[in-house]
Scaffold this active site. Structure first.
Site, PDB file in Angstrom:
ATOM      1  N   ALA A 156     -59.729  52.099 152.297  1.00  0.00           N
ATOM      2  CA  ALA A 156     -58.690  51.705 151.336  1.00  0.00           C
ATOM      3  C   ALA A 156     -57.363  52.265 151.814  1.00  0.00           C
ATOM      4  CB  ALA A 156     -59.028  52.204 149.934  1.00  0.00           C
ATOM      5  N   LYS A 198     -21.105  71.079 163.132  1.00  0.00           N
ATOM      6  CA  LYS A 198     -22.274  71.535 162.375  1.00  0.00           C
ATOM      7  C   LYS A 198     -22.600  70.436 161.385  1.00  0.00           C
ATOM      8  CE  LYS A 198     -20.476  76.189 162.591  1.00  0.00           C
ATOM      9  NZ  LYS A 198     -19.339  76.887 161.981  1.00  0.00           N
ATOM     10  N   ASN A 244     -41.891  42.564 149.139  1.00  0.00           N
ATOM     11  CA  ASN A 244     -41.698  42.951 147.726  1.00  0.00           C
ATOM     12  C   ASN A 244     -40.345  43.660 147.568  1.00  0.00           C
ATOM     13  OD1 ASN A 244     -43.923  43.986 149.242  1.00  0.00           O
ATOM     14  ND2 ASN A 244     -45.122  44.147 147.361  1.00  0.00           N
ATOM     15  N   CYS A 245     -40.045  44.478 148.576  1.00  0.00           N
ATOM     16  CA  CYS A 245     -38.859  45.329 148.490  1.00  0.00           C
ATOM     17  C   CYS A 245     -37.581  44.506 148.460  1.00  0.00           C
ATOM     18  CB  CYS A 245     -38.822  46.277 149.679  1.00  0.00           C
ATOM     19  SG  CYS A 245     -40.452  46.935 150.069  1.00  0.00           S
ATOM     20  N   PRO A 279     -68.752  54.804 153.272  1.00  0.00           N
ATOM     21  CA  PRO A 279     -68.181  54.843 154.622  1.00  0.00           C
ATOM     22  C   PRO A 279     -67.855  53.478 155.216  1.00  0.00           C
ATOM     23  CG  PRO A 279     -70.495  55.561 154.611  1.00  0.00           C
ATOM     24  CD  PRO A 279     -70.077  55.440 153.182  1.00  0.00           C
ATOM     25  N   GLY A 298     -52.737  52.037 151.022  1.00  0.00           N
ATOM     26  CA  GLY A 298     -51.590  51.526 150.265  1.00  0.00           C
ATOM     27  C   GLY A 298     -51.468  52.145 148.889  1.00  0.00           C
ATOM     28  N   ASP A 299     -50.820  51.416 147.987  1.00  0.00           N
ATOM     29  CA  ASP A 299     -50.536  51.924 146.649  1.00  0.00           C
ATOM     30  C   ASP A 299     -51.789  52.323 145.876  1.00  0.00           C
ATOM     31  OD1 ASP A 299     -47.898  51.370 147.167  1.00  0.00           O
ATOM     32  OD2 ASP A 299     -47.637  49.942 145.518  1.00  0.00           O
TER      33      ASP A 299
HETATM   34  C1  COA Z   1     -46.012  40.793 158.814  1.00  0.00           C
HETATM   35  C2  COA Z   1     -47.028  41.874 158.970  1.00  0.00           C
HETATM   36  C3  COA Z   1     -48.401  41.421 158.711  1.00  0.00           C
HETATM   37  C4  COA Z   1     -46.911  42.329 160.434  1.00  0.00           C
HETATM   38  O1  COA Z   1     -47.810  43.356 160.710  1.00  0.00           O
HETATM   39  P1  COA Z   1     -47.776  43.999 162.165  1.00  0.00           P
HETATM   40  O2  COA Z   1     -47.933  42.968 163.182  1.00  0.00           O
HETATM   41  O3  COA Z   1     -48.682  45.162 162.206  1.00  0.00           O
HETATM   42  O4  COA Z   1     -46.309  44.624 162.174  1.00  0.00           O
HETATM   43  P2  COA Z   1     -45.009  44.308 163.020  1.00  0.00           P
HETATM   44  O5  COA Z   1     -44.617  42.894 163.030  1.00  0.00           O
HETATM   45  O6  COA Z   1     -44.026  45.289 162.503  1.00  0.00           O
HETATM   46  O7  COA Z   1     -45.410  44.677 164.521  1.00  0.00           O
HETATM   47  C5  COA Z   1     -45.859  45.938 164.830  1.00  0.00           C
HETATM   48  C6  COA Z   1     -46.656  45.835 166.122  1.00  0.00           C
HETATM   49  O8  COA Z   1     -45.857  45.333 167.168  1.00  0.00           O
HETATM   50  C7  COA Z   1     -45.679  46.317 168.177  1.00  0.00           C
HETATM   51  N1  COA Z   1     -44.302  46.196 168.618  1.00  0.00           N
HETATM   52  C8  COA Z   1     -43.177  46.210 167.844  1.00  0.00           C
HETATM   53  N2  COA Z   1     -42.097  46.027 168.613  1.00  0.00           N
HETATM   54  C9  COA Z   1     -42.536  45.903 169.874  1.00  0.00           C
HETATM   55  C10 COA Z   1     -41.887  45.703 171.125  1.00  0.00           C
HETATM   56  N3  COA Z   1     -40.564  45.584 171.202  1.00  0.00           N
HETATM   57  N4  COA Z   1     -42.645  45.650 172.242  1.00  0.00           N
HETATM   58  C11 COA Z   1     -43.980  45.764 172.170  1.00  0.00           C
HETATM   59  N5  COA Z   1     -44.655  45.935 171.012  1.00  0.00           N
HETATM   60  C12 COA Z   1     -43.925  46.008 169.889  1.00  0.00           C
HETATM   61  C13 COA Z   1     -46.028  47.613 167.531  1.00  0.00           C
HETATM   62  O9  COA Z   1     -46.476  48.551 168.453  1.00  0.00           O
HETATM   63  C14 COA Z   1     -47.105  47.194 166.569  1.00  0.00           C
HETATM   64  O10 COA Z   1     -48.313  46.996 167.242  1.00  0.00           O
HETATM   65  P3  COA Z   1     -49.551  48.026 167.090  1.00  0.00           P
HETATM   66  O11 COA Z   1     -49.738  48.286 165.630  1.00  0.00           O
HETATM   67  O12 COA Z   1     -50.668  47.322 167.725  1.00  0.00           O
HETATM   68  O13 COA Z   1     -49.097  49.232 167.838  1.00  0.00           O
HETATM   69  C15 COA Z   1     -46.777  43.049 158.020  1.00  0.00           C
HETATM   70  O14 COA Z   1     -45.695  43.822 158.506  1.00  0.00           O
HETATM   71  C16 COA Z   1     -46.404  42.560 156.649  1.00  0.00           C
HETATM   72  O15 COA Z   1     -47.163  41.942 155.972  1.00  0.00           O
HETATM   73  N6  COA Z   1     -45.179  42.850 156.197  1.00  0.00           N
HETATM   74  C17 COA Z   1     -44.668  42.373 154.948  1.00  0.00           C
HETATM   75  C18 COA Z   1     -45.239  43.110 153.748  1.00  0.00           C
HETATM   76  C19 COA Z   1     -44.662  44.449 153.519  1.00  0.00           C
HETATM   77  O16 COA Z   1     -44.746  45.329 154.374  1.00  0.00           O
HETATM   78  N7  COA Z   1     -44.081  44.613 152.322  1.00  0.00           N
HETATM   79  C20 COA Z   1     -43.514  45.868 151.958  1.00  0.00           C
HETATM   80  C21 COA Z   1     -42.221  46.120 152.620  1.00  0.00           C
HETATM   81  S1  COA Z   1     -40.964  45.010 152.045  1.00  0.00           S
HETATM   82  C1  COA Z   2     -12.736  76.901 161.705  1.00  0.00           C
HETATM   83  C2  COA Z   2     -13.862  77.704 162.294  1.00  0.00           C
HETATM   84  C3  COA Z   2     -13.395  78.958 162.882  1.00  0.00           C
HETATM   85  C4  COA Z   2     -14.832  78.003 161.153  1.00  0.00           C
HETATM   86  O1  COA Z   2     -15.921  78.730 161.588  1.00  0.00           O
HETATM   87  P1  COA Z   2     -17.062  79.058 160.528  1.00  0.00           P
HETATM   88  O2  COA Z   2     -16.471  79.747 159.360  1.00  0.00           O
HETATM   89  O3  COA Z   2     -18.169  79.743 161.201  1.00  0.00           O
HETATM   90  O4  COA Z   2     -17.576  77.621 160.183  1.00  0.00           O
HETATM   91  P2  COA Z   2     -17.546  76.734 158.846  1.00  0.00           P
HETATM   92  O5  COA Z   2     -16.223  76.630 158.226  1.00  0.00           O
HETATM   93  O6  COA Z   2     -18.214  75.496 159.260  1.00  0.00           O
HETATM   94  O7  COA Z   2     -18.471  77.556 157.829  1.00  0.00           O
HETATM   95  C5  COA Z   2     -19.771  77.847 158.166  1.00  0.00           C
HETATM   96  C6  COA Z   2     -20.199  79.021 157.312  1.00  0.00           C
HETATM   97  O8  COA Z   2     -20.089  78.714 155.926  1.00  0.00           O
HETATM   98  C7  COA Z   2     -21.361  78.727 155.327  1.00  0.00           C
HETATM   99  N1  COA Z   2     -21.368  77.610 154.397  1.00  0.00           N
HETATM  100  C8  COA Z   2     -21.053  76.320 154.654  1.00  0.00           C
HETATM  101  N2  COA Z   2     -21.123  75.610 153.524  1.00  0.00           N
HETATM  102  C9  COA Z   2     -21.497  76.453 152.542  1.00  0.00           C
HETATM  103  C10 COA Z   2     -21.758  76.302 151.158  1.00  0.00           C
HETATM  104  N3  COA Z   2     -21.630  75.124 150.570  1.00  0.00           N
HETATM  105  N4  COA Z   2     -22.152  77.388 150.465  1.00  0.00           N
HETATM  106  C11 COA Z   2     -22.280  78.587 151.055  1.00  0.00           C
HETATM  107  N5  COA Z   2     -22.038  78.778 152.358  1.00  0.00           N
HETATM  108  C12 COA Z   2     -21.654  77.715 153.095  1.00  0.00           C
HETATM  109  C13 COA Z   2     -22.331  78.612 156.451  1.00  0.00           C
HETATM  110  O9  COA Z   2     -23.572  79.176 156.123  1.00  0.00           O
HETATM  111  C14 COA Z   2     -21.629  79.353 157.546  1.00  0.00           C
HETATM  112  O10 COA Z   2     -21.749  80.744 157.345  1.00  0.00           O
HETATM  113  P3  COA Z   2     -22.698  81.661 158.265  1.00  0.00           P
HETATM  114  O11 COA Z   2     -22.403  81.306 159.700  1.00  0.00           O
HETATM  115  O12 COA Z   2     -22.318  83.028 157.911  1.00  0.00           O
HETATM  116  O13 COA Z   2     -24.070  81.303 157.852  1.00  0.00           O
HETATM  117  C15 COA Z   2     -14.575  76.940 163.432  1.00  0.00           C
HETATM  118  O14 COA Z   2     -15.419  75.976 162.854  1.00  0.00           O
HETATM  119  C16 COA Z   2     -13.597  76.226 164.323  1.00  0.00           C
HETATM  120  O15 COA Z   2     -12.778  76.812 164.993  1.00  0.00           O
HETATM  121  N6  COA Z   2     -13.640  74.880 164.337  1.00  0.00           N
HETATM  122  C17 COA Z   2     -12.698  74.070 165.077  1.00  0.00           C
HETATM  123  C18 COA Z   2     -12.960  74.089 166.582  1.00  0.00           C
HETATM  124  C19 COA Z   2     -14.098  73.231 167.005  1.00  0.00           C
HETATM  125  O16 COA Z   2     -15.231  73.454 166.604  1.00  0.00           O
HETATM  126  N7  COA Z   2     -13.805  72.254 167.885  1.00  0.00           N
HETATM  127  C20 COA Z   2     -14.807  71.388 168.416  1.00  0.00           C
HETATM  128  C21 COA Z   2     -15.225  70.383 167.435  1.00  0.00           C
HETATM  129  S1  COA Z   2     -13.951  69.220 167.119  1.00  0.00           S
END
Ligand code: COA
Ligand code: COA
Ligand code: FAD
Ligand code: FAD
Lengths: 540, 540
Positions: free
Chosen positions: A278, A431, A41-42, A274, A280-281
């Site tokens: 049921a 973060k 359906n989706c 019992p 789903g939707d």
């Molecule tokens: C087609 C349909 C009947 C299949 O039902 P299903 O067999 O239970 O679902 P799947 O094909 O996702 O398979 C899931 C099963 O395979 C198992 N499985 C999935 N991948 C696996 C893998 N790699 N290895 C081993 N087992 C696996 C899962 O464990 C699950 O089995 P279990 O329930 O016994 O644990 C059902 O999904 C369906 O009607 N879908 C269309 C309708 C629908 O969902 N519409 C809304 C969303 S658009």
């Molecule tokens: C630049 C640096 C010093 C900033 O440190 P910092 O101020 O603690 O971190 P941020 O700029 O991410 O800000 C986080 C703070 O802002 C707050 N904050 C973030 N978004 C916010 C928002 N929308 N509203 C209010 N507060 C917010 C957070 O709560 C946090 O504050 P708290 O710790 O007091 O709770 C540090 O992140 C740094 O040196 N980074 C570069 C180095 C690095 O990490 N290298 C490795 C990765 S590449």
């Protein structure tokens, strides 16, 4: 053991498949009133728009494949029209002349939901359509091929918006009408601003806060009549204003229903009878956030529930612990995701909450291709997470899913700060945005930071914008005064310790640094959550 | 309070920034022996390759910005050469003639780590370089600009591979030499196959399982001499064989060190001297998986620890609960991520474990743009997750981060099945890959599925390939016999109930369905985990 499953798509087909894996010998009969089982359906909107080119790829399984792979008897174009719980049998109508009873040991109701067709005058016109099944999709497609050019989509929820976007792919003029004054009601209004802008940017016309009063038939087209008598010409109207559970059958059988008509089940997904399960939707389940009940008409829960139903039928106790409502929508180049409850809902429930906004970069700020995420986190005074909303171009799904996993484990908002997430510059910063959300929440809850909010700005408080002057000049909150952060300490003398202040910047970080400086220097100060970027969402 | 911080990048600068926010009045002195503070080490390879065009964008902060924003005294080109814990002072050398003592109330050691320069003959040649700091990067850049054409990167860990990829961007001939017989030793060998293939596809030469014995000086170039006397001509050699903690200072001061020379800290990140804290690459921390100690020289932990050190210094008890080692690498169009411990390590530790492989699609199979993820999950007989490894084009980061969050919360492998993740076709399928991993783990642990593994295939067991014949013909495990799943039930008579069988397919799903059918029909059968795709990883 003989099991009858009513409804052959997500919950129904899923139950049948799992049941067969667990019990090679059970007799399993899948009854589906439509022509197709087990379809995506989706994917319907996307095939309509040509994004999914092959119609066949929507047919995840078929009657024949299901028989061959799962040895399940599938009866399509067969509707269950009655359940007799006492007699352990159902009545099935294949066509007018073919109606029969079938007995069961266990029955599974997986009847899904249906789009609500409101009682609007004119709604019964064949050009007023819905997108819910493959035949629906085919019918809309035919209409477009026959020359329909102007579409009005009524309802701006997930399906409405996906449909609108895909009708645009078919070169239609598309207008979306929504009763609320925002798109995507699963998130709060200010968070939906980027979506509304994206829709407009793509040329979709939005009519928000408008009710459809009638659909008038014109000579060779329709006119959708809105409040205030505005008329939208249309060759095609798609109704997408919500869903209602298909629970008439359950109701007639005397099964317990919830207040909005959903089938009531226990945590083993058993109905009030019992031997009848049921999923789903059609069902309501536990709401782990409020402790009440909720209905989440989404495919993830339907599939999970299917597996649990099958387990319980074969005597393996398995529990469904509730739905958090994790959901996501792609719209143009944006994604919008949410989980839990909105601020709107928290207000209705009169729950005490805090909210924070942030706009962290999806990948390291110095790495090309990153873009800001807009995030909103809602939590209780004790830190319990009520919900999260995220909108952005990249990495939205990752962050909502991490928060979903955290919520499911009862992590508090501040605890999000400590999650060790994989980091390399193309994917995030050291973060992660989820960590930032946790740190900010912690600061708010322990009083290190006191927030002001755009939707609650006191008129008498001076806003100090601590961005660089160049940024301030490009656009600022009206009446804010600009004192760049780097000179704040030396310019504190210009400010009055007897007056309250609000600090602001671009996203909230520098405002927080300024808040800390000012408070520790004796000022009364709050930081504007989300700062200018959130202000722009409230004031687009 | 007077705080001296030794080391001015991730852990050091982060501690200083947080400390200032918590205490506007503290005297904070940041001592850095290099020219730069607070720079993005992680971005170095990408600026070298031109992916990050602006060198300035690597300078996240500077001495001046740090003074203006955080009121922190920064002394660059100043090395702490001695610590006197009793006297509460350090000796700082600015240059040969400028050496002085500085007292402290609290000291923070954030000296990081350094790349290991093994005692290989010829390693002292100036053309044998390392990529660890901005000056290192500048030096390599100069060398390339001066005409270096052939690069040998020694070591195929994260930094070695990122460097190799980025040297290729500079049109160099690049060879990577690695002592182990695989690239990226943080994952298991079979999982690294797609990375090795991606490197080769991009034209990088791999020399795996090779030791560098010497680096010979030729007239105007170098020759990297490998085991077996193979000589690789090179204008530039980058050493990237691992890191060692910069803990000489701590050792000389009598602080406790761990077995591999890391500074020992408690969970408040205090060293054996309570007034001296340490954080970042220089320390060892709790390993929450084994209960022992670990050292994770990554920026995520360094930044988290920085915040905790600052909190504890101002008297807010805050704990670091250990590092899981979540990490990720982008390589060409692939991403490879892992968390926890590898199978190699589990074997060394003689821990009882189970493993599963799966290859789910990153988005709904019918939605364009999805691609298979290769996943490996390692867990204990009680379900405790030991580690996960994921390689693929899209959505690798999301799945590892969800598993990271699950592990941090003590979720078991089967519990991954129940996580409610956001679903729409562009992002996943209704059962996310993480859910699949959980379901498979559950089936393995409760005996519903018994697995065979490619690296432990018994010679006498017949492999039944249940894919369609067309798939089988395109490539199959040698000697496997093809019985398509759809005809398996009716062809069971061809098989012998007294012989053991292994079912297989493309990814493991259909094999599992076949296994369930056969076992319930009285056969002795196991399913090949990960099936043909995993077999290809073991047999590239
Ligand atoms: C087609 C349909 C009947 C299949 O039902 P299903 O067999 O239970 O679902 P799947 O094909 O996702 O398979 C899931 C099963 O395979 C198992 N499985 C999935 N991948 C696996 C893998 N790699 N290895 C081993 N087992 C696996 C899962 O464990 C699950 O089995 P279990 O329930 O016994 O644990 C059902 O999904 C369906 O009607 N879908 C269309 C309708 C629908 O969902 N519409 C809304 C969303 S658009
Ligand atoms: C630049 C640096 C010093 C900033 O440190 P910092 O101020 O603690 O971190 P941020 O700029 O991410 O800000 C986080 C703070 O802002 C707050 N904050 C973030 N978004 C916010 C928002 N929308 N509203 C209010 N507060 C917010 C957070 O709560 C946090 O504050 P708290 O710790 O007091 O709770 C540090 O992140 C740094 O040196 N980074 C570069 C180095 C690095 O990490 N290298 C490795 C990765 S590449
Ligand atoms: C256009 C569209 C897009 C969607 N996009 C998403 C998305 O991106 N993400 C997401 O999570 N969810 C999405 N959904 C929702 C998702 O498809 C549903 O939540 C899911 O299919 C519900 O499964 P179900 O088995 O309960 O009901 P359904 O899949 O609706 O199946 C119920 C079946 O029961 C049959 N039936 C009903 N009554 C009877 C009867 N009396 N006798 C016999 N058969 C009967 C119906 O004909 C129907 O085929 C979308 C839905 C639509 C329509
Ligand atoms: C090329 C490269 C790529 C990387 N990519 C990633 C990645 O993608 N993801 C990831 O998580 N991590 C990555 N890392 C690792 C990450 O950068 C480190 O884990 C992190 O910087 C460690 O922080 P630290 O503060 O402990 O040490 P460092 O950042 O190394 O800082 C220590 C500082 O202390 C100084 N110092 C040492 N001794 C003294 C002394 N006696 N006196 C004064 N100063 C002293 C040093 O000069 C140095 O500047 C990468 C590292 C490099 C080099």
């Amino acid at each position: 053991m003989k099991v009858i499953i009513v409804g052959g798509v997500a919950a129904g087909a899923g139950t049948a498949a799992r049941l067969r894996r667990l019990d090679e010998k059970a007799e399993i009969i899948l009854i589906e009133r439509g022509e197709f089982i087990s379809y995506a359906n989706c994917g319907l909107p996307y095939h309509l728009g040509g994004v999914i080119p092959e119609r066949e790829s929507l047919l995840v399984s078929t009657k024949d494949k299901f028989a061959a792979r799962f040895n399940v008897t599938v009866r399509t174009e067969s509707e269950v029209i009655a359940i007799d719980p006492k007699g352990h049998k159902v009545t099935i109508r294949h066509n007018v002349n073919d109606q029969y009873d079938e007995s069961y040991d266990k029955l599974v109701i997986a009847t899904g939901s249906s789009p609500i067709m409101a009682p609007i005058p004119g709604i019964d016109d064949p050009r007023v359509m819905r997108l819910w099944s493959i035949p629906d999709m085919d019918a809309i497609d035919l209409h477009i091929k026959a020359g329909a050019k102007r579409a009005v989509v009524v309802g701006a929820g997930f399906i409405g918006l996906e449909t609108a976007e895909n009708l645009l792919e078919r070169d239609m003029d598309v207008t979306v009408v929504e009763l609320l004054d925002q798109v995507l009601p699963t998130i709060d209004k200010e968070m939906s601003t980027p979506l509304a802008q994206e829709l407009s940017r793509h040329g979709i016309t939005l009519k928000l806060g408008k009710k459809v009063n009638a659909i008038d038939k014109q000579s060779d087209s329709l006119a959708v009549v809105l409040d205030g008598d505005e008329k939208l010409p249309a060759d095609l109207v798609i109704m997408s204003i919500g869903v209602k559970p298909n629970s008439e059958l359950a109701k007639a059988a005397g099964l317990e229903l919830g207040p909005r008509g959903h089938i009531v089940v226990n945590d083993q997904l058993q109905t009030s009878d019992p031997d009848i399960y049921a999923a789903g939707d059609a069902v309501e389940v536990m709401d782990p956030i409020t402790g009440g009940k909720t209905a989440v008409p989404l495919a993830g829960p339907a599939n999970k529930q299917a597996r649990i139903v099958a387990d319980n039928i074969v005597g393996r106790p398995s529990r469904y612990l509730g739905s958090y409502g994790a959901s996501i929508l792609k719209l143009g180049s944006l994604a919008a995701a949410s989980i839990g409850i909105t601020e709107r809902r928290l207000k209705q429930l009169k729950l005490d909450y805090q909210k924070i906004y942030l706009h962290p970069s999806s990948s390291a700020s110095y790495y090309p291709g990153g873009s800001p995420l807009s995030m909103k986190l809602l939590f209780a005074p004790d830190g319990k997470i009520f919900g999260a909303q995220i909108v952005g171009n990249n990495g939205v799904d990752k962050r909502i899913d991490v928060i979903a996993t955290a919520m499911m484990n009862g992590m508090t908002a501040p605890e999000l700060a400590a999650i060790e997430l994989s980091y390399a510059p193309p994917f995030n910063s050291a973060k992660d945005p989820v960590n930032f959300a946790g740190m900010i929440a912690e600061n708010v809850l322990n009083g290190d930071s006191q927030l002001a909010h755009v939707d609650d700005l006191p008129a008498d408080t001076t806003i100090i914008d601590v961005r660089e002057s160049a940024e301030h000049e490009l656009g600022a909150i009206p009446n804010s005064i600009n004192i760049p952060l780097a000179s704040l300490r030396e310019r504190l003398g210009e400010l009055d310790k007897n007056k309250p202040y609000i600090t602001s910047c671009q996203s909230g970080l520098r405002g927080y640094l300024a808040e800390r400086i000012m408070r520790q220097n004796g000022f009364t100060v709050r930081n504007l959550s989300g700062a200018y970027l959130t202000w722009k969402h409230f004031n687009p």
